[in-house]
Design an enzyme around this catalytic site. Structure first.
Site, PDB file in Angstrom:
ATOM      1  N   SER A   1       1.093  -0.780  -0.408  1.00 46.33           N
ATOM      2  CA  SER A   1       0.059  -0.183   0.315  1.00 46.33           C
ATOM      3  C   SER A   1       0.874   1.486  -0.395  1.00 46.33           C
ATOM      4  O   SER A   1       1.469   1.679   1.098  1.00 46.33           O
ATOM      5  CB  SER A   1      -0.826   0.289   1.647  1.00 46.33           C
ATOM      6  OG  SER A   1      -1.348   1.391   1.275  1.00 46.33           O
TER       7      SER A   1
ATOM      8  N   HIS B   1      -0.836  -1.034  -4.824  1.00 46.57           N
ATOM      9  CA  HIS B   1      -1.850  -0.276  -4.312  1.00 46.57           C
ATOM     10  C   HIS B   1      -1.791   0.673  -3.503  1.00 46.57           C
ATOM     11  O   HIS B   1      -0.774   1.665  -2.815  1.00 46.57           O
ATOM     12  CB  HIS B   1      -1.755  -1.847  -3.521  1.00 46.57           C
ATOM     13  CG  HIS B   1      -3.838  -1.045  -2.376  1.00 46.57           C
ATOM     14  ND1 HIS B   1      -4.985  -2.351  -3.515  1.00 46.57           N
ATOM     15  CD2 HIS B   1      -4.010   0.161  -1.788  1.00 46.57           C
ATOM     16  CE1 HIS B   1      -5.469  -1.546  -3.105  1.00 46.57           C
ATOM     17  NE2 HIS B   1      -5.728  -1.062  -1.680  1.00 46.57           N
TER      18      HIS B   1
ATOM     19  N   ASP C   1      -5.050   3.708  -2.216  1.00 46.21           N
ATOM     20  CA  ASP C   1      -5.825   4.258  -1.171  1.00 46.21           C
ATOM     21  C   ASP C   1      -5.744   5.427  -1.458  1.00 46.21           C
ATOM     22  O   ASP C   1      -5.330   6.319  -0.801  1.00 46.21           O
ATOM     23  CB  ASP C   1      -5.648   3.724   0.097  1.00 46.21           C
ATOM     24  CG  ASP C   1      -5.428   2.018   0.297  1.00 46.21           C
ATOM     25  OD1 ASP C   1      -6.472   1.558  -0.508  1.00 46.21           O
ATOM     26  OD2 ASP C   1      -4.630   1.704   0.942  1.00 46.21           O
TER      27      ASP C   1
ATOM     28  N   MET D   1      -7.940   8.442  -1.006  1.00 45.33           N
ATOM     29  CA  MET D   1      -9.906   9.133  -0.310  1.00 45.33           C
ATOM     30  C   MET D   1     -10.064  10.217   0.386  1.00 45.33           C
ATOM     31  O   MET D   1      -9.125  10.838   0.367  1.00 45.33           O
ATOM     32  CB  MET D   1      -9.096   8.758   1.523  1.00 45.33           C
ATOM     33  CG  MET D   1      -8.695   7.255   1.424  1.00 45.33           C
ATOM     34  SD  MET D   1      -8.842   7.176   3.185  1.00 45.33           S
ATOM     35  CE  MET D   1      -7.177   5.707   3.048  1.00 45.33           C
TER      36      MET D   1
ATOM     37  N   HIS E   1      -7.534   1.919  -5.951  1.00 45.47           N
ATOM     38  CA  HIS E   1      -8.687   1.682  -4.693  1.00 45.47           C
ATOM     39  C   HIS E   1      -9.733   2.927  -4.661  1.00 45.47           C
ATOM     40  O   HIS E   1      -8.609   3.726  -3.987  1.00 45.47           O
ATOM     41  CB  HIS E   1      -8.229   1.029  -3.251  1.00 45.47           C
ATOM     42  CG  HIS E   1      -9.052   0.485  -2.493  1.00 45.47           C
ATOM     43  ND1 HIS E   1      -9.223   0.336  -1.068  1.00 45.47           N
ATOM     44  CD2 HIS E   1     -10.732   0.794  -2.717  1.00 45.47           C
ATOM     45  CE1 HIS E   1     -10.428  -0.566  -0.058  1.00 45.47           C
ATOM     46  NE2 HIS E   1     -11.282   0.033  -1.145  1.00 45.47           N
TER      47      HIS E   1
ATOM     48  N   MET F   1     -11.701   4.504  -2.613  1.00 42.78           N
ATOM     49  CA  MET F   1     -12.865   4.862  -1.656  1.00 42.78           C
ATOM     50  C   MET F   1     -13.658   6.125  -1.096  1.00 42.78           C
ATOM     51  O   MET F   1     -13.196   7.193  -0.947  1.00 42.78           O
ATOM     52  CB  MET F   1     -11.689   5.001  -0.314  1.00 42.78           C
ATOM     53  CG  MET F   1     -11.716   3.481  -0.051  1.00 42.78           C
ATOM     54  SD  MET F   1     -10.728   3.159   0.886  1.00 42.78           S
ATOM     55  CE  MET F   1      -8.594   3.404   0.067  1.00 42.78           C
TER      56      MET F   1
ATOM     57  N   MET G   1     -12.726  -5.679   2.418  1.00 46.62           N
ATOM     58  CA  MET G   1     -12.129  -5.234   2.956  1.00 46.62           C
ATOM     59  C   MET G   1     -12.084  -6.108   3.942  1.00 46.62           C
ATOM     60  O   MET G   1     -13.761  -6.505   4.367  1.00 46.62           O
ATOM     61  CB  MET G   1     -12.894  -3.524   3.695  1.00 46.62           C
ATOM     62  CG  MET G   1     -12.746  -2.615   2.446  1.00 46.62           C
ATOM     63  SD  MET G   1     -11.136  -2.429   2.040  1.00 46.62           S
ATOM     64  CE  MET G   1     -10.599  -1.911   3.745  1.00 46.62           C
TER      65      MET G   1
ATOM     66  N   ASP H   1      -7.898  -6.187   1.096  1.00 41.70           N
ATOM     67  CA  ASP H   1      -7.622  -5.155   1.665  1.00 41.70           C
ATOM     68  C   ASP H   1      -7.923  -5.047   3.354  1.00 41.70           C
ATOM     69  O   ASP H   1      -9.214  -4.804   3.827  1.00 41.70           O
ATOM     70  CB  ASP H   1      -7.553  -4.393   1.089  1.00 41.70           C
ATOM     71  CG  ASP H   1      -7.384  -2.893   1.371  1.00 41.70           C
ATOM     72  OD1 ASP H   1      -6.337  -3.108   1.807  1.00 41.70           O
ATOM     73  OD2 ASP H   1      -7.514  -2.093   0.505  1.00 41.70           O
ATOM     74  N   GLY H   2      -6.700  -4.562   3.803  1.00 39.39           N
ATOM     75  CA  GLY H   2      -6.758  -4.039   5.605  1.00 39.39           C
ATOM     76  C   GLY H   2      -5.868  -5.472   6.408  1.00 39.39           C
ATOM     77  O   GLY H   2      -6.976  -6.522   6.507  1.00 39.39           O
TER      78      GLY H   2
HETATM   79  C1  DX5 Z   1      -8.001   1.339   4.941  1.00 41.73           C
HETATM   80  C2  DX5 Z   1      -6.490   1.155   4.085  1.00 41.73           C
HETATM   81  C3  DX5 Z   1      -5.661  -0.036   4.858  1.00 41.73           C
HETATM   82  C4  DX5 Z   1      -4.306   0.020   4.359  1.00 41.73           C
HETATM   83  C5  DX5 Z   1      -3.273  -0.936   4.848  1.00 41.73           C
HETATM   84  O1  DX5 Z   1      -8.404   1.413   3.884  1.00 41.73           O
HETATM   85  O2  DX5 Z   1      -6.933   0.879   2.877  1.00 41.73           O
HETATM   86  O3  DX5 Z   1      -6.230  -0.896   4.508  1.00 41.73           O
HETATM   87  O4  DX5 Z   1      -3.962   0.248   3.270  1.00 41.73           O
HETATM   88  O5  DX5 Z   1      -2.912  -1.271   6.413  1.00 41.73           O
HETATM   89  P1  DX5 Z   1      -3.123  -1.541   7.297  1.00 41.73           P
HETATM   90  O6  DX5 Z   1      -2.050  -3.111   7.334  1.00 41.73           O
HETATM   91  O7  DX5 Z   1      -2.450  -1.286   7.900  1.00 41.73           O
HETATM   92  O8  DX5 Z   1      -4.802  -2.496   7.698  1.00 41.73           O
HETATM   93 ZN    ZN Z   2      -6.699   0.295  -0.128  1.00 42.14          ZN
END
Ligand code: DX5
Ligand code: ZN
Length: 245
Positions: free
Chosen positions: A9, A34, A36, A38, A67, A69, A138, A177-178
């Site tokens: 990530s 990846h 993220d 947001m 991804h 969000m 997720m 993810d997560g």
């Molecule tokens: C949440 C993110 C996380 C992140 C993953 O919105 O998408 O899932 O990149 O990180 P960790 O391993 O800290 O959950």
């Molecule tokens: Zn993600």
């Protein structure tokens, strides 16, 4: 054979030294990155944008997994595809026109993926499987790295695999993810997932950590867990893992 892919990530990397981190992650085995994205509305946090996807695109030949969000993802699909995303995931909860948005991703030249919050039922994507190449499950509530793992999501992945098999959609990949670490990865592999987002739980575990070593260790442990699963598991899991995709 379905391949295990661990996608670091980028949000968790050192943004001041991003190119250095991309090289270190490639050395550790990264073949997918990846992002993220947001918007502060769909999730209670703001992170990254198309500019960072474009910057990493110029620095690696490996595929980029974006991804989104964000609400109204259809407005930004073209922008993220043009920035160089190879996979674009949109949340089923974020659009009222999921089918149209998945088609728009394909039309923009990327692989369409649909993401689901922990509480969103699988039924919400049953009718768009033919337009979906990846389902992202997720394992935490989206918005922040470093959150606690939600155990019920393992069962959700197993149910998803069953749903894909029942609908002749075995070619679809399952991404988690997560909170991906050695322990959770083993459970999710057994349930049928093959793409894993590596964040603070598995790769960027603390400041100054050797991310090349932590990623290659995570890969090695995942591969040996999968070997065990295939050895112990029945024909069903062998069939799933040898499926070409
Ligand atoms: C949440 C993110 C996380 C992140 C993953 O919105 O998408 O899932 O990149 O990180 P960790 O391993 O800290 O959950
Ligand atoms: Zn993600």
């Amino acid at each position: 054979m379905r391949k295990i892919k661990i996608a670091p990530s980028i949000m968790c990397a050192d943004l001041l030294n991003l190119e250095r981190d991309v090289r270190r992650l490639e050395k550790g085995g990264a073949r997918l990155f990846h992002f993220d994205i947001m918007d502060g509305t769909f999730v209670p946090n703001i992170a990254l944008g198309a500019g960072i996807v474009k910057a990493v695109r110029a620095s690696t030949r490996h595929p980029l997994d974006t991804h989104l969000m964000i609400i109204h993802p259809e407005k930004y699909i073209r922008q993220f595809a043009d920035a160089g995303s190879d996979i674009i995931s949109i949340h089923a909860e974020a659009t009222v026109h999921l089918d149209r948005a998945l088609q728009a991703i394909k039309d923009a030249g990327a692989r369409p993926a649909v993401a689901l919050n922990p509480s969103t039922p699988l039924n919400s994507i049953r009718h768009v499987l033919d337009k979906t190449e990846v389902v992202l499950v997720m394992a935490v509530n989206p918005g922040f790295a470093g959150q606690a793992f939600i155990p019920g999501t393992v069962r959700k992945v197993a149910d998803l695999r069953k749903m894909l098999q029942e609908n002749g959609a075995e070619r679809v990949e399952i991404e988690v993810d997560g909170c991906v670490n050695d322990r959770t990865i083993a459970m999710f592999l057994e349930a049928g997932a093959n793409i894993f987002v590596g964040g603070t739980a598995g790769i960027f575990t603390k400041e100054g950590t050797d991310i090349t070593a932590s990623l290659s260790r995570l890969y090695a442990n995942a591969r040996s867990s999968l070997k065990d699963i295939l050895r112990k598991g029945g024909a069903g899991s062998r069939k799933w893992w040898t499926q070409k995709n």
